[in-house]
Write a protein that holds these residues in place. Sequence first.
Motif, PDB file in Angstrom:
ATOM      1  N   UNK A 157       0.969  -1.311  -0.010  1.00 10.56           N
ATOM      2  CA  UNK A 157       0.006  -0.056  -0.047  1.00 10.56           C
ATOM      3  C   UNK A 157       0.994   1.305   0.192  1.00 10.56           C
ATOM      4  N   UNK A 158       2.149   0.934  -0.122  1.00  4.10           N
ATOM      5  CA  UNK A 158       3.060   2.352   0.022  1.00  4.10           C
ATOM      6  C   UNK A 158       3.108   2.854  -1.402  1.00  4.10           C
ATOM      7  N   UNK A 159       2.378   2.305  -2.440  1.00  4.53           N
ATOM      8  CA  UNK A 159       2.477   2.618  -3.679  1.00  4.53           C
ATOM      9  C   UNK A 159       1.810   4.093  -3.994  1.00  4.53           C
ATOM     10  N   UNK A 160       1.138   4.229  -2.869  1.00  4.04           N
ATOM     11  CA  UNK A 160       0.187   5.892  -3.086  1.00  4.04           C
ATOM     12  C   UNK A 160       1.431   7.003  -3.036  1.00  4.04           C
ATOM     13  N   UNK A 161       2.499   6.834  -2.696  1.00  4.29           N
ATOM     14  CA  UNK A 161       3.399   7.846  -2.867  1.00  4.29           C
ATOM     15  C   UNK A 161       3.813   8.354  -3.992  1.00  4.29           C
ATOM     16  N   UNK A 162       3.376   7.595  -5.210  1.00  6.31           N
ATOM     17  CA  UNK A 162       3.598   8.122  -6.476  1.00  6.31           C
ATOM     18  C   UNK A 162       2.655   9.098  -6.885  1.00  6.31           C
ATOM     19  N   UNK A 163       1.363   9.088  -5.965  1.00  6.61           N
ATOM     20  CA  UNK A 163       0.460  10.225  -6.323  1.00  6.61           C
ATOM     21  C   UNK A 163       0.412  11.361  -5.384  1.00  6.61           C
ATOM     22  N   UNK A 164       0.880  11.053  -4.036  1.00 12.44           N
ATOM     23  CA  UNK A 164       1.091  11.988  -3.049  1.00 12.44           C
ATOM     24  C   UNK A 164       2.199  12.696  -3.376  1.00 12.44           C
ATOM     25  N   UNK A 165       3.294  12.389  -3.521  1.00 16.51           N
ATOM     26  CA  UNK A 165       4.544  13.207  -3.807  1.00 16.51           C
ATOM     27  C   UNK A 165       4.501  14.183  -5.105  1.00 16.51           C
ATOM     28  N   UNK A 166       4.056  13.909  -6.263  1.00 14.69           N
ATOM     29  CA  UNK A 166       3.738  14.832  -7.280  1.00 14.69           C
ATOM     30  C   UNK A 166       2.603  15.781  -7.096  1.00 14.69           C
ATOM     31  N   UNK A 167       1.651  15.470  -6.315  1.00 13.91           N
ATOM     32  CA  UNK A 167       0.859  16.318  -5.919  1.00 13.91           C
ATOM     33  C   UNK A 167       1.385  17.514  -4.878  1.00 13.91           C
ATOM     34  N   UNK A 168       2.397  17.225  -4.144  1.00 12.10           N
ATOM     35  CA  UNK A 168       2.859  18.047  -3.228  1.00 12.10           C
ATOM     36  C   UNK A 168       3.734  18.957  -3.825  1.00 12.10           C
ATOM     37  N   UNK A 169       4.479  18.336  -4.894  1.00  7.70           N
ATOM     38  CA  UNK A 169       5.509  19.213  -5.597  1.00  7.70           C
ATOM     39  C   UNK A 169       4.843  20.260  -6.698  1.00  7.70           C
ATOM     40  N   UNK A 170       3.972  19.551  -7.357  1.00  7.88           N
ATOM     41  CA  UNK A 170       3.315  20.719  -8.295  1.00  7.88           C
ATOM     42  C   UNK A 170       2.483  21.699  -7.249  1.00  7.88           C
ATOM     43  N   UNK A 171       1.901  21.465  -6.318  1.00  7.76           N
ATOM     44  CA  UNK A 171       1.239  22.261  -5.380  1.00  7.76           C
ATOM     45  C   UNK A 171       2.400  23.471  -4.997  1.00  7.76           C
ATOM     46  N   UNK A 172       3.563  23.060  -4.712  1.00  3.28           N
ATOM     47  CA  UNK A 172       4.488  24.017  -4.564  1.00  3.28           C
ATOM     48  C   UNK A 172       4.828  24.805  -5.435  1.00  3.28           C
ATOM     49  N   UNK A 173       4.877  24.401  -6.847  1.00  2.00           N
ATOM     50  CA  UNK A 173       5.228  25.131  -7.795  1.00  2.00           C
ATOM     51  C   UNK A 173       4.101  25.894  -8.163  1.00  2.00           C
ATOM     52  N   UNK A 174       2.926  25.532  -8.055  1.00  2.00           N
ATOM     53  CA  UNK A 174       1.718  26.233  -8.165  1.00  2.00           C
ATOM     54  C   UNK A 174       1.808  27.650  -7.245  1.00  2.00           C
ATOM     55  N   UNK A 232      -3.565  25.618  -6.693  1.00  2.00           N
ATOM     56  CA  UNK A 232      -2.513  24.937  -5.449  1.00  2.00           C
ATOM     57  C   UNK A 232      -3.303  24.492  -4.445  1.00  2.00           C
ATOM     58  N   UNK A 233      -4.462  25.168  -3.898  1.00  2.00           N
ATOM     59  CA  UNK A 233      -5.189  24.631  -3.045  1.00  2.00           C
ATOM     60  C   UNK A 233      -5.936  23.280  -3.396  1.00  2.00           C
ATOM     61  N   UNK A 234      -6.456  23.169  -4.502  1.00  2.00           N
ATOM     62  CA  UNK A 234      -6.762  21.844  -4.886  1.00  2.00           C
ATOM     63  C   UNK A 234      -6.066  20.769  -4.518  1.00  2.00           C
ATOM     64  N   UNK A 235      -4.529  20.872  -5.202  1.00  2.00           N
ATOM     65  CA  UNK A 235      -3.455  19.963  -4.937  1.00  2.00           C
ATOM     66  C   UNK A 235      -3.094  19.767  -3.486  1.00  2.00           C
TER      67      UNK A 235
END
Lengths: 241, 239
Positions: free
Chosen positions: B38-55, B85-88
């Motif tokens: 179940x650790x595979x969720x990191x491939x969705x979690x981390x991109x969200x936080x990186x792109x949220x930071x960019x936005x 950014x808020x959505x992400x």
Amino acid sequence: MMKPSVGVRKSSGSGLRHTLHAAGLIFKKELRVEFRTRYALGSVSLFSLTTVVAVSGALSSQTLHSDVKAALLWVVLLFAAMSGLARVFVREVEAGTSDALKLYAPAASVYAGKLLFNLALVAAVELITVPLYLIVLPPQVIHPGLLISVLALGGLGLSSAATFVASLIAQAKSGKSALFFTVAFPVLMPLLLVAVKSTVGAFDSVPTHQSEAVSGMAVLACYSVVTTTAALLLFEYVWRD
Amino acid sequence: MSGVIKVFKLLLLPLIAATIVAGFLWLPPAQNFLNPGLARIVVFHVPCSIVATIASIVATWHAIRYLRKRSLIDDFKAQASFTFALLLWVLTTVTGAIFARVQWGAYWSWDIKQSAILILLMIFAAYFALRAAIDDERKRATLGSVYILFALIAVPYLTLALPNSTPDTLHPKGTLTTSDGLIFQYKITLWAGVLGLTGVYAWTAQLAGAVARLEFARRRQTGAAHSQAAQVTIVEKVL
């Protein structure tokens, strides 16, 4: 009451003196207006009295740990202070006097003067609330030096951030007091968390809590410096718009 | 240039579809976790936080630009980026809480990064609450920008410095940057996710900019009617 100033003079010694002088005058004016009605002082002192009574009444049969006592103390202080801190700017907008103030004083002096008044208000809240709180919910031990410095530094950061947010929400159409809480809270939350952690050290004799309290005090001091500087830099945009 | 962009836009759908399929089906269970499958969720979690930071950075840049140039189009763009950014950030929080429930035992445990993201979410929500309470468009833009700058200056050590400096966190360190971190398949899926989400963000930001330009062009066309209306409101104010 105040000498009119022609524009904002900066970067000279006399400019700074003028800014400080105007800030002092605004502080005096706030005090005078406050003592006409005693609106802010009356509401915050009644607020802290009722919350302290409510907390002690509800918890009279419990033995509380020092961290619970520290958290309750700061929740009471925060909400009591917040009930009066927005008044300095809301009053100007409601009475329609902010335009006159804009003509008379540089923006930095307005922020500084109102911050001084709010500092006095927070000090009054702390003077009323803390002794009462310590009487009805006495902690095992009290380190007075630690407690006083946490209250002073926490109060400084609280008034500095809340004064700035008050200048923003004063421009809102309606629901200003609810908006004041919503908008100020995220900025104040780090301060609250650190202040509670430091107060735990003032309420017991655990060595790790003591060292945490000392490092927390450094964070509180940084918070005050950063918020005051940021507010002074950004207030120009709020006030001149 | 526009041809390249068009091709990239066409590639976005397969790219994102591929990262989702890879996240569920291709990746092996991640080692060093309580529940590797179940650790595979990191491939969705981390991109969200990186792109949220960019936005968030782009939005803050637009807010600063608005205060300097006083062009409402910048405020429009800032608001669009803050919304994305808020959505992400919300998606980051939710995926993170699910991960925390499985790996650390509780949805919420006041880990330093959890506290930081909670404060960040509240700052963004307060930004929109403050904007909603102000009628005048220019005042709304100024006060919104000033608030977000004040909040982001006042709490940087909690949102940025502290989560990345303290050793006292449940979040693993160096998963992306060191060879001891996640294995190759994870890294490639994760960065493909970052690329795809950044593409979606850039596309929405571009559309928001186009909408803003159209809106202001329309206002200029109906400028005569507008200035008349403005005069009426000024007269009303004076009276």
